[in-house]
Design an enzyme around this catalytic site. Structure first.
Site, PDB file in Angstrom:
ATOM      1  N   CYS A  63      42.196  16.174  45.041  1.00 33.48           N
ATOM      2  CA  CYS A  63      41.346  15.556  44.262  1.00 33.48           C
ATOM      3  C   CYS A  63      39.475  15.960  44.494  1.00 33.48           C
ATOM      4  CB  CYS A  63      41.818  14.617  45.297  1.00 33.48           C
ATOM      5  SG  CYS A  63      41.877  14.899  46.535  1.00 33.48           S
TER       6      CYS A  63
ATOM      7  N   GLN B 176      38.994  39.227  53.499  1.00 29.84           N
ATOM      8  CA  GLN B 176      39.051  38.082  54.308  1.00 29.84           C
ATOM      9  C   GLN B 176      38.765  38.451  55.854  1.00 29.84           C
ATOM     10  OE1 GLN B 176      37.759  35.065  54.322  1.00 29.84           O
ATOM     11  NE2 GLN B 176      38.152  34.929  51.783  1.00 29.84           N
TER      12      GLN B 176
ATOM     13  N   GLY C  64      34.811  42.344  44.636  1.00 31.69           N
ATOM     14  CA  GLY C  64      35.808  42.693  44.863  1.00 31.69           C
ATOM     15  C   GLY C  64      36.700  41.667  43.935  1.00 31.69           C
ATOM     16  N   THR C  65      36.996  41.038  43.011  1.00 32.85           N
ATOM     17  CA  THR C  65      38.026  41.099  41.500  1.00 32.85           C
ATOM     18  C   THR C  65      37.831  41.652  41.474  1.00 32.85           C
ATOM     19  OG1 THR C  65      37.011  37.956  41.306  1.00 32.85           O
ATOM     20  CG2 THR C  65      38.061  39.268  40.082  1.00 32.85           C
TER      21      THR C  65
ATOM     22  N   SER D 173      35.166  42.880  49.896  1.00 32.88           N
ATOM     23  CA  SER D 173      34.364  42.270  48.709  1.00 32.88           C
ATOM     24  C   SER D 173      32.570  41.733  49.534  1.00 32.88           C
ATOM     25  CB  SER D 173      34.275  40.898  48.420  1.00 32.88           C
ATOM     26  OG  SER D 173      33.820  40.292  47.295  1.00 32.88           O
ATOM     27  N   ALA D 174      31.971  42.394  49.523  1.00 33.22           N
ATOM     28  CA  ALA D 174      31.095  42.511  50.009  1.00 33.22           C
ATOM     29  C   ALA D 174      30.787  41.590  51.338  1.00 33.22           C
ATOM     30  CB  ALA D 174      30.044  43.779  50.395  1.00 33.22           C
ATOM     31  N   HIS D 175      30.242  39.976  49.549  1.00 34.26           N
ATOM     32  CA  HIS D 175      29.657  38.911  50.705  1.00 34.26           C
ATOM     33  C   HIS D 175      30.607  38.079  51.114  1.00 34.26           C
ATOM     34  CE1 HIS D 175      31.457  36.155  47.676  1.00 34.26           C
ATOM     35  NE2 HIS D 175      32.185  36.797  46.927  1.00 34.26           N
TER      36      HIS D 175
END
Length: 462
Positions: free
Chosen positions: A320, A177, A69-70, A194-196
């Site tokens: 944090c 998403q 996807g990136t 993005s498939a995952h």
């Protein structure tokens, strides 16, 4: 163990597993060859493309499979900017885009282009009017996610797409998403996925470029995937990605309603069970399976570890944590509390009993972390009291310590008195104003200091 982090990566869907195993025996050959094995591989690739295109709502010849996807985002932005270089070099993005979009924007800026970030409301959504006002005559491309990956807020894609159409600007939508829940509405020009994220295998992305959109692939190209994603196609993974997308879509209506009930339960119950909590993101216009809340006086990394020990896998945008010393750019853009941040994203099939157990475990876990940090009853250390003011020296102390030390001493000044918190932690710039809003105190602003920054708070409540 309850896995509550599908916004990062979803477990492999059973349909994806079956399709992957079956296509390993049939999809290993080169789909560009004319012999029997190549033809079989081509049939699998074409069928996967048609299934994915149907789910996205585009033509099969508009969709290319990428290695992630990136990669789809990077290729989509670079190609669209290059294809419209004569229009100008101005790129518009929202302030809460995924890092893949913001990284592409930074590369564009370094190469001499200009970038405008559209701010968001406290809900995490852009204003369509504000977005439209950012478009210019030299805008080459606009980008807007369909829904936010950290807080779940859905963006007004259709309204922004209409504004882009009127301005003659193509709109790229990062739909990573949301694709599991349905096609993206509106007249977008480019789309990535993005498939995952929906239960397909990692290493498969989607890049859709509508017919008529000017697009010039960048870098070395070959004849595969319309020149938009060079290299040999991973056909078994592509087949599994398309099959799982079709499968989750078939379940989407029922699961969406069921998971929304569960996340609504968490949104309502967490503030009742845990004091000093801010639930962030739009309560209505959001993904059905995702919610985020932040807890005052909590170390995000410790909280995640303790929840993991209790059997829950969640993630955080808090500063944090071990991976970052700065707050999530999403929470920062929204202007909400970042410390003790917890993102819950439920997978398909999550039992209600798991959510009930999470709600039972959370209050004691947060209380234990707060007790370990000494929040907020003890007298703060390293303070110098004046007549009507106190200086809290929190230099070198990381989230959530500056806020904890502020809370410890706020009642030591009279009404109208001030506390100055000296801090060099980037999170303090976000969390101290958020603390004031949550606790009904007045945030005066920040002042320069010899080291770090002094954040000024005026006591207005008993």
């Amino acid at each position: 163990m309850s896995y509550f982090d599908v916004a990062s990566s979803a477990p492999l869907h059973p349909v994806a597993r079956q399709a992957l195993q079956a296509s390993l025996d049939e999809g290993w050959a080169d789909p560009s060859r004319l012999y029997r094995e190549g033809r079989r591989a081509r049939l699998l690739l074409d069928a996967a493309r048609e299934a994915a295109a149907e789910a996205v709502g585009c033509r099969p010849d508009e969709l290319a499979f990428t290695s992630s996807g990136t990669r789809a985002v990077h290729a989509g932005i670079a190609g669209a900017l290059a294809g419209r270089h004569r229009a100008g070099r101005h790129l518009v993005v929202s302030a809460v885009e995924h890092s893949s979009v913001l990284h592409s924007a930074e590369v564009h800026r370094r190469e001499g282009g200009t970038v405008s970030e559209v701010p968001v409301l406290r809900s995490g959504a852009v204003s369509p009017d504000a977005y439209a006002a950012t478009l210019r005559s030299d805008t080459a491309l606009a980008c807007l996610q369909s829904a936010n990956h950290e807080v779940g807020t859905e963006q007004p894609v259709a309204a922004v797409a209409e504004a882009c159409r009127e301005a003659g600007v193509p709109l790229l939508v990062d739909a990573a998403q949301s694709l599991a829940w349905g096609p993206v509405a509106g007249g977008w020009s480019l789309l990535t996925g993005s498939a995952h994220k929906w239960g397909g295998p990692a290493g498969v992305g989607l890049l859709v470029v509508r017919k008529g959109v000017r697009y010039a692939p960048q870098g070395p190209v070959d004849e595969r995937e319309s020149g938009r994603s060079p290299g040999f196609e991973n056909i078994p993974a592509v087949v599994a990605a398309a099959a799982s997308l079709r499968a989750v879509r078939a379940e989407a209506a029922a699961e969406s309603a069921r998971l929304r009930e569960l996340t609504d339960r968490i949104r309502a119950r967490v503030p009742e069970l845990v004091p000093d909590v801010e639930v962030v993101g739009d309560p209505v216009d959001r993904l059905p399976h995702l919610l985020t809340f932040s807890c005052l006086y909590v170390d995000g990394e410790t909280l995640l570890h303790e929840l993991d020990r209790a059997g829950f896998s969640v993630s955080s945008g808090s500063s944090c944590t071990s991976s970052t010393l700065t707050p999530s750019h999403v929470l920062k853009a929204m202007g909400v509390l970042s410390e003790g941040n917890v993102r819950v994203s439920l997978p398909v099939g999550t039992p209600a009993e798991d959510v009930d157990r999470f709600l039972a475990v959370l209050p004691g876990t947060v209380a234990a972390v707060r007790e370990k940090l000494g929040a907020p009853s003890a007298t703060a250390s390293a303070v110098t009291a004046g007549r009507d003011s106190i200086l809290v020296d929190a230099l070198g102390k990381r989230c959530p310590i500056p806020v904890i030390e502020l809370a410890k001493v706020i009642t030591d000044v009279p009404l109208g008195g001030t506390v100055r918190v000296l801090s060099d932690d980037e999170a303090a710039r976000l969390d101290i104003p958020a603390w004031c809003e949550m606790r009904g105190q007045e945030y005066v602003g920040e002042e320069p200091a010899d080291r770090g920054t002094a954040y000024v708070v005026r006591r207005v409540l008993r």
